[in-house]
Structures are given as C-alpha cells and as structure tokens.
Design a protein around this motif. Structure first.
Motif, PDB file in Angstrom:
ATOM      1  N   LEU A  61       0.807  -1.222   0.000  1.00 13.71           N
ATOM      2  CA  LEU A  61       0.000   0.000   0.000  1.00 13.71           C
ATOM      3  C   LEU A  61       0.834   1.264   0.000  1.00 13.71           C
ATOM      4  CD1 LEU A  61      -2.679  -1.141   2.591  1.00 13.71           C
ATOM      5  CD2 LEU A  61      -2.926  -1.018   0.116  1.00 13.71           C
TER       6      LEU A  61
ATOM      7  N   ALA B 132      -9.228  -0.757   6.837  1.00 12.34           N
ATOM      8  CA  ALA B 132      -9.830   0.574   6.793  1.00 12.34           C
ATOM      9  C   ALA B 132     -10.422   0.913   8.153  1.00 12.34           C
ATOM     10  CB  ALA B 132     -10.909   0.619   5.712  1.00 12.34           C
TER      11      ALA B 132
ATOM     12  N   GLN C 170     -12.423  -4.050   6.193  1.00  7.17           N
ATOM     13  CA  GLN C 170     -12.190  -3.768   4.780  1.00  7.17           C
ATOM     14  C   GLN C 170     -10.716  -3.455   4.559  1.00  7.17           C
ATOM     15  OE1 GLN C 170     -14.912  -4.049   2.609  1.00  7.17           O
ATOM     16  NE2 GLN C 170     -15.837  -4.798   4.523  1.00  7.17           N
TER      17      GLN C 170
ATOM     18  N   ALA D   4      -6.707   1.868   2.658  1.00  8.35           N
ATOM     19  CA  ALA D   4      -6.397   2.639   1.452  1.00  8.35           C
ATOM     20  C   ALA D   4      -4.886   2.766   1.291  1.00  8.35           C
ATOM     21  CB  ALA D   4      -7.027   4.025   1.542  1.00  8.35           C
TER      22      ALA D   4
ATOM     23  N   TRP E 166      -1.402   4.813   0.136  1.00  5.16           N
ATOM     24  CA  TRP E 166      -0.964   6.191   0.326  1.00  5.16           C
ATOM     25  C   TRP E 166       0.191   6.478  -0.623  1.00  5.16           C
ATOM     26  CZ3 TRP E 166      -0.467   2.376   4.052  1.00  5.16           C
ATOM     27  CH2 TRP E 166       0.834   1.904   4.287  1.00  5.16           C
TER      28      TRP E 166
END
Length: 553
Positions: free
Chosen positions: A41, A64, A76, A79, A81
C-alpha cells in the motif's frame, strides 16, 4: 484479562556515533538512516530501538477505519498512500473502559479508527520467522501497544503486535446488523484474520518470512488463537500456534448471540429491535457505547459466536473432533490463574466510590483502618464454593481446604477455579491435539514470587497469577523488577518460545537447554517453568485434580 497500558517511550533517533581518525581529525559520524519498508500500500519509515538493535515500524494500518457505515461490519482493506508514511508512533488503541484504580489492565479512551499493527524486526538481514501476538483482555480491554519484544528480536524473530475491535464494537451480534445470510458479530476476530492476511502479503518487506508465521496470545488472546485455528478463513496464514492461559470453551450459537445482542441494544443503548435498529446503533456516540457496555450487561455478547460461516463449530468441539488447523502447538497456563480475579474483587470491596483514574494513594490498602478481607470467614468461603460450583460446592470445598493453602481462603478458592477452568481444560485440549499427531508442547509457569505491577496489593499473595508470565517474555516496565533467578528463567523462556517459532517443526529444544519433551497421552510430560530450575513433571493430572474436573480424560 489484559495487561497494563505501558508508557514506555520509544527513542526515534540514534545517539551520535563518535569516530576517531586520530589527532584533531576526530569527527561526529552522521546518524544512521531511519529504516524503511515498501508494503503493498505504500512505503513506511520506522525507527531504531534505543539500543539500535531492533527496527520498529509502529501504527501501520492493516484495515480501513471501522467507522460510520463500516461500524459492525467485517474489516475492509486499507487505502493506499503516496509518498512515505511515518511509522514511528503507535496508532490509537481500540475504545474501552478505564479499569483503574482497580487494575491497570485496560487503557482508557481509544478511537474507533484503531486497526493498526506494529512490526519489530532484527536489524540483521532476513528472512526471519514471524511471531504475531494477539493481546488478551476478556475481549473488552487491551492493546497491541507496549509489548516490546527486544529479547525475542535478539533471537532472530520478527514480532507483530495487533489491535482489534473490542467489547460491543468488536462482538455485538444483532439481527439488524446481520449480513445477507443472517450472520452478525465476530468483528474482532475477523480483524485478527485480516491482520494475518496483511502479514502474509507484506511481512517480507520487513525482513520477515511469510512462510514461517506463528500466532500467539494470552487469555482472550489465546482464545483468539484457538479461534484462528478453528476458522477456515485463516487457513494457510500461519504455521504454528502458542496458547497461553486460554480457557478452552465453546461459543454461543449465532441465534443466542443475536438474541443477547438485541436485548443489550434495547436495555443499554435504547435501540429497540425494529426497522430502525441498525441506524440507531450506528448513530450512537462512541462514548455512550463504551460507558454502557459494562461486563455485566455485555457478558452474553463479548465473545465470538458460531455463525455458521466464520465459525461453523465451537472451539471446544473443534479441538475434540480434530478439526482445527494441524500445526505444531505450544500450550500452557500459570499455576495460580485465578488469584488476580479474586484480588480485583477485594480491591473493589475496599474502594467503593474511588473514581477511575484516581491516584494509587487514594486506594485503601491491606493493613489500613477498615480494610476488608475477601472471604474473611469459613462461612464466606463455603458460600462462595456453593455459588461457584452449585450443588457440588461442598464436595469441592472438601477437596480444597483452606488449611492446605496456609489458611488463605482466597487461595483455596483460586486453586479450585484455576483447576476447573484453566489447568484441566488445557490438559484435555493438549491430549486431544496430541492424539491427532500434531507436535504439542505443554508448560506450566510456576513462579510464586512473580512481580505484580498490574494491580494493587491485597490481603493474600498473587503467586503465579493470570498474565504473570508475560513480563518474562516481553520487555515490560515490571521486567526490570525480576531478580537474578527470575531473569535466568526469563532467558530460558525467551529461548524456548523463540526456538519454537524458528523451528519449522515447532521444536523448542536446543543443545544446552533443559529438555522439553513432546507431549504424549501416556506419560503426559509438562515443563514446569520455575526460577529455581525448570523441570519436567508427569503428575499434572493429579496435582490439579483433573480426575474430578475432566473425568475419563
């Protein structure tokens, strides 16, 4: 139960290194560069421990934020970055009630955005075997922060500590929150599975070996490990398991959990079980949920449930039927598990009206005027045996006379509950697991003088209390209080645990260490961990009266 919220500062920079070239040319070398790792991520930048011997990456999101519409839903993915994310401080812990001044097991406050983990890894090149630690706390308290594993990392182990949702936010099962198939609850243990997925996908970037992962935990953390052994969702995500002081019990059915959750929502949260229930629950202020989810009102819903999908059978049944993951297991308990719970009762009796967060000086301590001893009379003890064991109370009391425990009535009751709830259940589970051919190693931690830094003093000794062994494995503030014999025991324990993690077949032994035999159902060897010298005993069944508590086993 869980450990105290630890206020151990983490140094985020190296001390200046002095180099000498002779004469007036001596100069200061530049500080070492902060370690980085590239996850799927994004890039994270961590720090070195104060000693410079361990890299640490703190507060990494593995899911999340479970807020808003994601409250009471399966975790979930987080996100991604851009740029480099700082990973030099712990993320927020999950919301929970303050348990002080009665104890320091809970950590007041917290945020719903709490699904973070921490990675501690040796500075030497990997790949290193991985230990994922799941904290305890009755599924209501605790945090991954503060379990500093410097000695485990020094043995070549990468350690991951995890936050997961607690209390009602982690385990409320309610018809209005059910998915399309009618399943609800289990969010906290789903978080743990999600963390294991993160480890599988990302730990190599930190020098860890994704193909050599051990999951470990104490108390509710051990129950969580057993749940991960039981659910198919965690299949292939770990390769060994360590269970410390976790009662082996079955979980409620999904229907029972949802009925309990609906009752709780109506009585505690004022959300009737109607068409607006889900909206009512998700609109509740966080402070209201935490304030009203007392242990008494939440007892029916503060654990995983058999929902038919995440869990298709209870943990006890899964062990008995040989349906858990077939991986090597290290399992055990402390000799005096229940003393700390009884001590909490005595402290509460003596500090009615003392507000949470009050200083220790506000506590009434043993020997002070008006101090009340728990189970002060023989009649008190007899009544408590009956309240605890029902019709069998008198016969159980006869097996655990206070005279056998130096006249300390709480120790007599503690021994009975420890044997019935912990010791004999652990033995039964070990026998069932070993019978399937899985390499199994069983221990009993027995240091009657283990330092107690989590609770105030009471009128009886804590002895080898629930959670006493953790300070011997992780670097907690109380670890500094170990005497020389206890430090030697701690060194032995770190060696056994780390060798189990590093061995692909789960063998904790090495040349020069006291031999820890693999468990078998005939001789039943148990390694008793003691400061005076750890020894193998074969009388665990008799010592804990398991013929009474688990007859026929």
């Amino acid at each position: 139960m869980t450990k105290q919220s630890l206020a151990m500062a983490v140094s985020l920079a190296l001390a200046t290194l002095m180099g000498g070239c002779g004469g007036d040319d001596d100069a200061t070398a530049p500080p070492a560069a902060a370690p980085t790792a590239s996850t799927q991520l994004g890039v994270v930048e961590g720090s070195l421990s104060a000693s410079g011997t361990m890299k640490q990456f703190l507060g990494i999101p593995y899911a999340a934020p479970p807020v808003g519409a994601f409250r009471w839903k399966a975790p979930q993915p987080p996100a991604a970055w851009t740029g480099t994310r700082a990973a030099k401080s712990f993320g927020p812990h999950c919301p929970q009630r303050d348990t002080s001044p009665m104890s320091a097991y809970g950590a007041a406050g917290g945020q719903e955005d709490c699904l973070y983990l921490n990675v501690f890894t040796p500075t030497s090149p990997g790949p290193h075997p991985v230990l994922v630690w799941i904290h305890g706390g009755a599924f209501q308290y605790g945090q991954g922060n503060g379990y500093l594993p410097a000695r485990l990392a020094a043995q070549g182990v990468t350690v991951v500590t995890v936050n997961y949702r607690l209390g009602a936010l982690g385990f409320l099962s309610h018809p209005a929150l059910a998915d399309e198939a009618g399943r609800a609850g289990n969010y906290g243990v789903m978080d743990q599975t999600q963390a294991l997925r993160w480890v599988k996908a990302n730990i190599a970037a930190f020098g860890g070996d994704p193909d050599q992962v051990t999951i470990a935990g104490q108390s509710a953390g051990a129950a969580s490990v057993l749940t991960q052994l039981n659910t198919s969702h965690a299949a292939g995500l770990f390769h060994k398991a360590i269970l410390q002081s976790g009662p082996v019990t079955d979980q409620p059915t999904g229907a029972a959990a949802q009925a309990g959750g609906a009752a709780l929502a109506e009585t505690a949260f004022a959300c009737p079980n109607d068409a607006n229930a889900a909206a009512c629950l998700r609109a509740l202020p966080l402070a209201s949920i935490i304030d009203k989810q007392s242990a008494a009102t939440f007892s029916a819903t503060n654990a995983p449930n058999v929902d038919g999908e995440y869990l298709v059978r209870g943990n006890q049944a899964a062990v008995a039927e040989g349906r858990i993951a077939q991986v090597p297991v290290l399992i055990g308990n402390t000799t005096d598990e229940y003393t700390s719970l009884l001590a909490g009762e005595e402290t509460a009796m003596n500090n009615v009206g003392v507000a949470p967060g009050s200083p220790a000086s506000a506590l009434r301590l043993p020997g002070s005027a008006g101090y009340i001893n728990l189970l002060a009379t023989d009649a008190d003890l007899a009544a408590r045996f009956t309240a605890t064991f029902g019709a069998a109370g008198a016969s159980v009391a006869a097996l655990y006379p206070a005279a056998a425990y130096g006249g300390q009535r709480p120790l007599a009751l503690s021994a009975a509950v420890t044997d019935s709830l912990f010791a004999c259940g652990t033995r039964k589970a070990a026998r069932q697991i070993a019978a399937t051919g899985v390499p199994t190693y069983v221990y009993e931690f027995n240091d009657p003088d283990a330092p107690m830094a989590l609770q105030a003093p009471v009128s009886f000794p804590f002895r080898s209390y629930h959670a006493a062994e953790i300070q011997y494995l992780f670097d907690l503030p109380s670890t500094a209080r170990l005497n020389d014999a206890q430090k030697a025991l701690a060194e032995d324990m770190v060696g056994y645990w780390s060798r189990f993690v590093k061995s692909r077949v789960g063998d904790p032994n090495a040349a020069g260490s006291s031999n820890w035999p693999r468990y078998d159902v005939t001789t039943e060897p148990v390694l008793q961990l003691r400061p005076a010298g750890s020894t193998v005993v074969n009388d665990f069944k008799a010592a804990h009266k398991c013929a009474v508590w688990t007859p026929g086993v």
